[in-house]
Enzyme design. Structure first.
Site, PDB file in Angstrom:
ATOM      1  N   GLY D 149      -0.198  -2.878   5.445  1.00 51.41           N
ATOM      2  CA  GLY D 149      -0.887  -3.666   3.851  1.00 51.41           C
ATOM      3  C   GLY D 149      -0.661  -2.377   2.838  1.00 51.41           C
ATOM      4  N   CYS D 150      -1.389  -3.330   1.560  1.00 56.33           N
ATOM      5  CA  CYS D 150      -0.807  -2.884   0.488  1.00 56.33           C
ATOM      6  C   CYS D 150      -1.658  -1.016   0.402  1.00 56.33           C
ATOM      7  CB  CYS D 150      -0.864  -3.804  -0.681  1.00 56.33           C
ATOM      8  SG  CYS D 150      -2.816  -4.403  -0.880  1.00 56.33           S
ATOM      9  N   TYR D 151      -2.732  -1.305   0.431  1.00 58.90           N
ATOM     10  CA  TYR D 151      -3.741  -0.106   0.693  1.00 58.90           C
ATOM     11  C   TYR D 151      -3.886   0.657   1.624  1.00 58.90           C
ATOM     12  CZ  TYR D 151      -7.457  -2.720  -2.551  1.00 58.90           C
ATOM     13  OH  TYR D 151      -8.390  -3.634  -3.188  1.00 58.90           O
ATOM     14  N   THR D 152      -2.798   0.460   2.840  1.00 65.70           N
ATOM     15  CA  THR D 152      -2.918   1.026   3.976  1.00 65.70           C
ATOM     16  C   THR D 152      -1.610   1.994   3.585  1.00 65.70           C
ATOM     17  OG1 THR D 152      -1.982  -0.823   4.982  1.00 65.70           O
ATOM     18  CG2 THR D 152      -3.756   0.110   5.580  1.00 65.70           C
ATOM     19  N   CYS D 154      -0.321   3.099   0.735  1.00 65.03           N
ATOM     20  CA  CYS D 154      -0.679   3.944  -0.273  1.00 65.03           C
ATOM     21  C   CYS D 154      -1.862   4.745   0.284  1.00 65.03           C
ATOM     22  CB  CYS D 154      -1.569   3.366  -2.006  1.00 65.03           C
ATOM     23  SG  CYS D 154      -1.236   4.368  -3.156  1.00 65.03           S
TER      24      CYS D 154
END
Lengths: 346, 346, 346, 346
Positions: D149-152, D154
């Site tokens: 995932g995107c948040y993950t 980062c």
């Protein structure tokens, strides 16, 4: 009519003061002070006030202004108010200082974080920290009000009941705050250009922002012990608004309703503090242009933390609105007079 | 107190009506109508009004509303007001229709540009086109006011003195208009998503936008002959604001001062129309949140054209603010009552 | 490998040149010139290039640079290139000047609109106006290329076939253009601050913008007669993108297909010019980050006008991308080398 | 040439895959899958690709696609990939799944947080979590890659060296993340309209966002013990970019240099991870359009915490770019092939 003077009227906070005072039924502006625009039509600098303000910018002569005004708002850089104030002025008028000069009681802390020598430490003891919801009675009696910072107002009001009621471990507090760009002021600096701010987000002042000791001092008063915390401000591509997302370890198991009761104990009758229903969190758009602070919170059973979130308009409750609220208190007016606008959306 | 009902209160224009009426000293809202949100708390849809509005959304029952309200605002899609209005309603209440249903006198033109059959053509003759600065006296006597469109208000007020005074060749008029995105409404459509609008600009409705015949009809009345013109709207990544840049060939050589005199003839005493000094042009930020229209113009000696530019807030003077202005006229109140806010900047 | 030097590499156009050249398979940057940041790491000014550029900013010494570079890009304020260029430099290197110094053939026109004395009028005759789609063959042979302005590239390419083919009355041309804020440059000025630009729109340079004579001169060449037109630029709250909405009276009745054929005559084989299908109009988002120009048009039967709309990225096709395209032509490379990126959306 | 198919090509992540693959020297797109736009020209939906893509949208027939493609990217809602994948498909092609279906090893955790029954739990064990910098060798041998995932991405990359090296108390981790709006997808929903997102900021998924267990699981692998943490995402009015501000208690006194050494141990040779110099913090604008992750950190001596901040482009390193990076690993190509663009600023 209260005669009000604004020192620093051409900055964003000063202009917001003008906007609010022009709509205030019991106040009139007698002095538009400015260092950069002396002699210019105020409405040529802020054309939103074209045909609403017929006045030229005057200089920052506080001595003279004190003779004319019932209240002086100093919306100026740090250090200026402290360097201008004196007994004569304070005997003739009241001052609401929007800078940080009189916010921090420990002058050494002020001088360390601001890198400035304080020019009038003798007035610090009498200055009242103008967070109206907490220091209302003291404000009413003050001559000199230290109007709180934008981030600090949002952070303190969000955390105050939790800290005051001893619900959280104060050594665990983390405040992750986000602000619109008007908080950076109207100075011509490359980092604040449209193309530099738009389509980006950044932290700044990491573990070094000057609002940190102000928040710590006030929360320390609330719990009766020193508080150290982390505060990280961020710049967001929008004009107005602060969102403070705060984290703290709960001392014991509590329910949402119990925490709500703690908030209600302090805010139930507060016009400007709106504690939101369970599952609803603040958004800056819902307070834009108003003096409201919206607060929502969530208990995370998994980690034992509370996440409490506050939102306000940095130019209103975070600056000019709160200054007017303080003025209302100083002059015995209804506290929300001139501040009952519906937030503007979209 | 004037009892006001809003049909379509959950759209952007409806919510702006609520914002303005909540601040109006002589009006109260008795009906928050909505097709989509019946039974829901209004303040759960517009959380800016949390604790300011304690009412649930009601349906669009205009018959019932007419019995309760002194004035009904219809902030609804085209065709709805025309399909609901009847003699009974008009005998009990006044209507300010924010849709296009009663703006155009020639029903064939309406039906062609809107692609709708008009359900109540019998009320078109009595409906007054509510551009207050031009039709003030007629509005005062009306039962049914057709509140002008956002683009049209801006375009007409910008061009009116030029056309009325015969300064320009009406066959040469070009209006290039730009609008913030709130003009597109609150419907859930992909082209209005943040990522589709942000960081982009486009024209739409090229040579086919429905505000064209409305502008043409009104300017035609001003000059006493049919007017055909080009009107091109554009979508801008901002919430509020319309800027109309208009071009026309001057019939004769005139000076800036002469044209200014023409504007002053019509607007000198108008509270809401601000004609700017020479060399200053409107910017939408200076009117945001207010009912002002700012106008500036330039004569281009090289080409013999005048470029006249107008700006307003599409939700205020372009919709809800003008509707309140019309209400004030209908009920004999001061025309700017509840509409004297300083534009909010930044 | 072509050795390229950039004078003015720390402005937005200069940085865009760096971005494009770093991705170009046949070019390398040997000189990052800057007046303000000499001695500083380039990647500390543009952190997007952190670890991609390992070079310090050098001064604007064009004499020295000419010895090292095969091509010099001058992305500098008006007047600088003209004041630095000389025979020695032109004998050693090629120059693509992104300023206006060599765009206008009539030096009196230049000096009037720019308010500058031209320091090297002797080079104006040989300078080639680098609008590649029109002057391709001349560019190939040039030493000194005058890279067109952003507004002008968009305006000229949008109107060129209409004017060249005699379809429109050139005395009737009106160009209403809108630009993102990067076109205003990276200078620290209050009007370009985030809070001043965001949520607003304005016209500027009304009937006086310096791109006007550039457009007029080039369109004059196309039709063989002097052209006077109106050009009004506007500032839009977005980073990149220009949209030019142009209006002109059609000389005779033509169909969409006939006009399309005129466009195809000039652009059918142009990689960078995309003429859109009927009913589709350009949006700046669809060209962002690319060297494309998108064009769409509509014939308004009612008024006898054509509305032709063009869009490009002001930093790419409007500045750095076109400069690279010119470089490719100068050195006999494939014209679109290094310029085939897909526009970035969203 | 690698033949690639995209299921879900009309969402933002799918379109970003198209953008990146069109610029990839060793890949070609053979299938533009879409549920909503079957039969339509892809370039009529994403007009940035006008004249660059000549293909129509095809349906989501993964069986058929598996016969044609060397690799399938599934940029689809949760549950779809798990419901379509089977042994036949996996024997014919490789899959890079951009949804969450195969990211979490504990199927019960997946089903609880996503509220979905997992349709293919049998493939979870073999699926490789495609965070290339950490699982590079496993990815090379995989058939089925679970793209993070995107948040993950980062959050994990920002915290990984701290957790892996045991520098921080994992029970104290707080992640306050901020995302541009493209992360919310292209669905037509009111909360994602321009006027709802612009000029506002909010937290969402407070203590309940689905990326929480993904981050916890991966950091748990790093430190060899279960991790519970707080993760709060926020919506920011910008198109692209994630900024994750992370907080953790340091176990012992360490210097900035010591922590930098820990980061270097893992990232020194990583092309896409850029650890910034002391005192410099990430800003999303510096990674926009690129596959970079920028990381900066600060040790707060006062509180004994580290504040580590990461930034990436949610559509590139947070989705499509990382998927291409995984493709490169799967096919033995240079890992950064097609991913070396300079971030685009402004």
């Amino acid at each position: 009519m209260i005669k009000a003077g604004i020192i620093g009227s051409t900055g964003y906070a000063g202009a917001e003061l003008a906007r609010l005072l022009l709509g205030h039924p019991e106040a009139e502006i007698v002095w538009y002070g400015s260092r950069s625009y002396v002699g210019q039509e105020y409405s040529s600098i802020y054309r939103n006030m074209f045909r609403m303000v017929d006045a030229q910018c005057l200089d920052d002569n506080m001595e003279e202004l004190a003779k004319e005004a019932d209240v002086i708002f100093t919306a100026t850089p740090q250090g200026l108010c402290a360097s201008l104030v004196n007994d004569g002025i304070l005997s003739e008028t009241k001052i609401v200082d929007l800078s940080a000069d009189f916010r921090i009681k420990d002058v050494a802390v002020y001088e360390k974080w601001y890198g400035l020598e304080h020019k009038s430490p003798q007035y610090i003891p009498e200055a009242v920290y103008g967070l109206c919801e907490i220091n209302r009675e003291d404000v009413k009696k003050a001559r000199l009000v230290a109007n709180p910072g934008c981030y600090t107002t949002c952070s303190i009001l969000t955390l105050y009941p939790l800290v005051k009621e001893g619900l959280v471990d104060v050594s665990s507090i983390i405040i992750d705050a986000k602000s619109g760009t008007s908080g950076a002021g109207r100075g011509a600096k490359v980092p604040n250009l449209f193309c530099e701010v738009n389509e980006s987000m950044k932290a700044y002042g990491v573990a070094s922002h000057r609002h940190t000791p102000e928040i710590e001092e006030q929360l320390g008063y609330a719990c009766g012990q020193p508080v150290l915390l982390n505060f990280t401000p961020h710049l967001v591509p929008m004009n107005r608004g602060i969102l403070a997302t705060t984290y703290a370890n709960l001392k014991t198991h509590v329910t949402w309703e119990e925490v709500k009761a703690a908030y209600d104990k302090y805010y139930e009758n507060e016009f400007f503090v709106r504690v939101l229903p369970e599952g609803v969190y603040p958004e800056t758009r819902w307070v834009e242009g108003s003096n409201f602070v919206d607060i929502g919170f969530k208990i995370d059973e998994r980690t034992g933390r509370i996440i409490a979130i506050g939102a306000l308009d940095n130019l209103v409750k975070g600056a000019a609105g709160q200054a007017v609220q303080n003025m209302n208190l100083l002059f015995g007016l209804k506290e929300n007079m001139g501040l009952t606008q519906v937030p503007m959306f979209p």
